[in-house]
Design a protein around this motif. Structure first.
Motif, PDB file in Angstrom:
ATOM      1  N   LEU A  46      41.243  40.356  46.497  1.00  0.00           N
ATOM      2  CA  LEU A  46      40.435  41.052  45.477  1.00  0.00           C
ATOM      3  C   LEU A  46      40.836  40.646  44.060  1.00  0.00           C
ATOM      4  O   LEU A  46      40.070  40.799  43.128  1.00  0.00           O
ATOM      5  CB  LEU A  46      40.607  42.563  45.635  1.00  0.00           C
ATOM      6  N   MET A  47      42.052  40.176  43.891  1.00  0.00           N
ATOM      7  CA  MET A  47      42.599  39.781  42.586  1.00  0.00           C
ATOM      8  C   MET A  47      42.743  40.968  41.629  1.00  0.00           C
ATOM      9  O   MET A  47      42.694  40.803  40.407  1.00  0.00           O
ATOM     10  CB  MET A  47      41.747  38.694  41.926  1.00  0.00           C
ATOM     11  N   GLY A  48      42.927  42.139  42.192  1.00  0.00           N
ATOM     12  CA  GLY A  48      43.128  43.310  41.347  1.00  0.00           C
ATOM     13  C   GLY A  48      42.942  44.570  42.168  1.00  0.00           C
ATOM     14  O   GLY A  48      42.891  44.517  43.395  1.00  0.00           O
ATOM     15  N   SER A  49      42.858  45.695  41.486  1.00  0.00           N
ATOM     16  CA  SER A  49      42.667  46.958  42.188  1.00  0.00           C
ATOM     17  C   SER A  49      41.776  47.873  41.362  1.00  0.00           C
ATOM     18  O   SER A  49      41.577  47.656  40.169  1.00  0.00           O
ATOM     19  CB  SER A  49      44.020  47.619  42.457  1.00  0.00           C
ATOM     20  N   VAL A  50      41.261  48.877  42.049  1.00  0.00           N
ATOM     21  CA  VAL A  50      40.416  49.873  41.381  1.00  0.00           C
ATOM     22  C   VAL A  50      41.324  50.873  40.681  1.00  0.00           C
ATOM     23  O   VAL A  50      42.327  51.309  41.254  1.00  0.00           O
ATOM     24  CB  VAL A  50      39.539  50.597  42.428  1.00  0.00           C
ATOM     25  N   SER A  51      40.991  51.208  39.451  1.00  0.00           N
ATOM     26  CA  SER A  51      41.824  52.149  38.704  1.00  0.00           C
ATOM     27  C   SER A  51      41.230  53.553  38.732  1.00  0.00           C
ATOM     28  O   SER A  51      40.192  53.800  38.126  1.00  0.00           O
ATOM     29  CB  SER A  51      41.965  51.687  37.254  1.00  0.00           C
ATOM     30  N   PRO A  52      41.873  54.481  39.461  1.00  0.00           N
ATOM     31  CA  PRO A  52      41.328  55.833  39.532  1.00  0.00           C
ATOM     32  C   PRO A  52      41.444  56.583  38.212  1.00  0.00           C
ATOM     33  O   PRO A  52      40.734  57.557  37.980  1.00  0.00           O
ATOM     34  CB  PRO A  52      42.186  56.496  40.619  1.00  0.00           C
ATOM     35  N   THR A  53      42.320  56.133  37.326  1.00  0.00           N
ATOM     36  CA  THR A  53      42.474  56.824  36.038  1.00  0.00           C
ATOM     37  C   THR A  53      41.475  56.326  35.003  1.00  0.00           C
ATOM     38  O   THR A  53      41.382  56.873  33.925  1.00  0.00           O
ATOM     39  CB  THR A  53      43.899  56.626  35.485  1.00  0.00           C
ATOM     40  N   MET A  68      37.339  54.911  38.049  1.00  0.00           N
ATOM     41  CA  MET A  68      37.145  53.997  39.172  1.00  0.00           C
ATOM     42  C   MET A  68      36.563  52.657  38.688  1.00  0.00           C
ATOM     43  O   MET A  68      35.614  52.119  39.261  1.00  0.00           O
ATOM     44  CB  MET A  68      36.222  54.622  40.237  1.00  0.00           C
ATOM     45  N   ASP A  69      37.159  52.122  37.656  1.00  0.00           N
ATOM     46  CA  ASP A  69      36.719  50.847  37.081  1.00  0.00           C
ATOM     47  C   ASP A  69      36.793  49.731  38.128  1.00  0.00           C
ATOM     48  O   ASP A  69      37.859  49.443  38.662  1.00  0.00           O
ATOM     49  CB  ASP A  69      37.628  50.518  35.889  1.00  0.00           C
ATOM     50  N   LEU A  70      35.637  49.131  38.417  1.00  0.00           N
ATOM     51  CA  LEU A  70      35.573  48.107  39.468  1.00  0.00           C
ATOM     52  C   LEU A  70      35.619  46.690  38.910  1.00  0.00           C
ATOM     53  O   LEU A  70      35.494  45.720  39.657  1.00  0.00           O
ATOM     54  CB  LEU A  70      34.275  48.266  40.274  1.00  0.00           C
TER      55      LEU A  70
END
Ligand code: ZN
Length: 209
Positions: free
Chosen positions: A110-117, A120-122
């Motif tokens: 994915l080269m990254g992760s979703v930020s819940p803070t 949920m920036d995709l």
């Protein structure tokens, strides 16, 4: 010590070093000090390696990991099981899995992760590339191997939502006891998760008459 003036070479270096996440002015100053005062040879090597990597390294067109050329060695390996796809955050995760010799399928990075803070920036996960990767592929099973952090959990949730209408068998790595660990030394969160995700060894049997 005199302060560097704006726009001089030293200031420009500090500014450039702040390209790394979590590197502020103080850390950038320390890095610049190390490079310029103590290790100019290392700085030159860094410059050459960075220049070379920028020229040579791209993303595998199948799994999105870093590689030279169009296809990485794992995707090019005919022996890998093409029906099983493991989704990870970063190229380093592939190296960890390969070292464990526990997955003979393919990967997607994915080269990254979703930020819940951050709502949920995709924008830091290659979801469109994943969808394109899965289209017309022989993949039957997807193993979500995201981290056990807030970001990893959010990413796993988004992936599950994204794929829930699809026919794939989907699993996520189990949380549990570290190998060789003793109960009293394991943190409470890991211990609780190991209980929730305990594995059945035997079904309940009727009592003997
Ligand atoms: Zn690849």
């Amino acid at each position: 010590m005199s302060q560097a003036k704006d726009k001089d070479a030293y200031s420009a270096l500090i500014q450039a070093l702040r390209v790394f996440p979590n590197v502020g002015v103080k850390t950038a100053q320390r890095m610049a000090h190390t490079l310029l005062q103590h290790n100019r040879e290392g700085a030159a090597e860094l410059l050459a390696a960075l220049d070379n990597a920028l020229q040579q390294v791209g993303n595998c067109r199948h799994c999105n990991t870093f590689c030279e050329g169009e296809e990485c060695t794992i995707c090019a390996d005919e022996q890998r099981d093409k029906t099983r796809l493991m989704i990870v955050h970063m190229p380093a995760d592939i190296a960890a899995m390969e070292a464990a010799h526990c997955h003979d399928g393919l990967y997607f990075v994915l080269m990254g992760s979703v930020s819940p803070t951050q709502n949920m920036d995709l924008s830091h996960v290659a979801l469109e590339k994943l969808i394109a990767r899965l289209a017309d592929s022989p993949v039957q099973e997807i193993i979500i191997a995201t981290s056990f952090t807030a970001e990893g959990d959010a990413t796993a949730y988004i992936l599950t939502e994204l794929l829930k209408e699809q026919p794939y068998k989907i699993s996520r790595l189990a949380r549990g006891m570290p190998l060789g660990s003793e109960l009293e030394y394991v943190d409470a969160g890991t211990l609780a998760q190991a209980v929730y995700e305990r594995q059945l060894l035997q079904e309940k049997k009727d009592a003997p008459c």
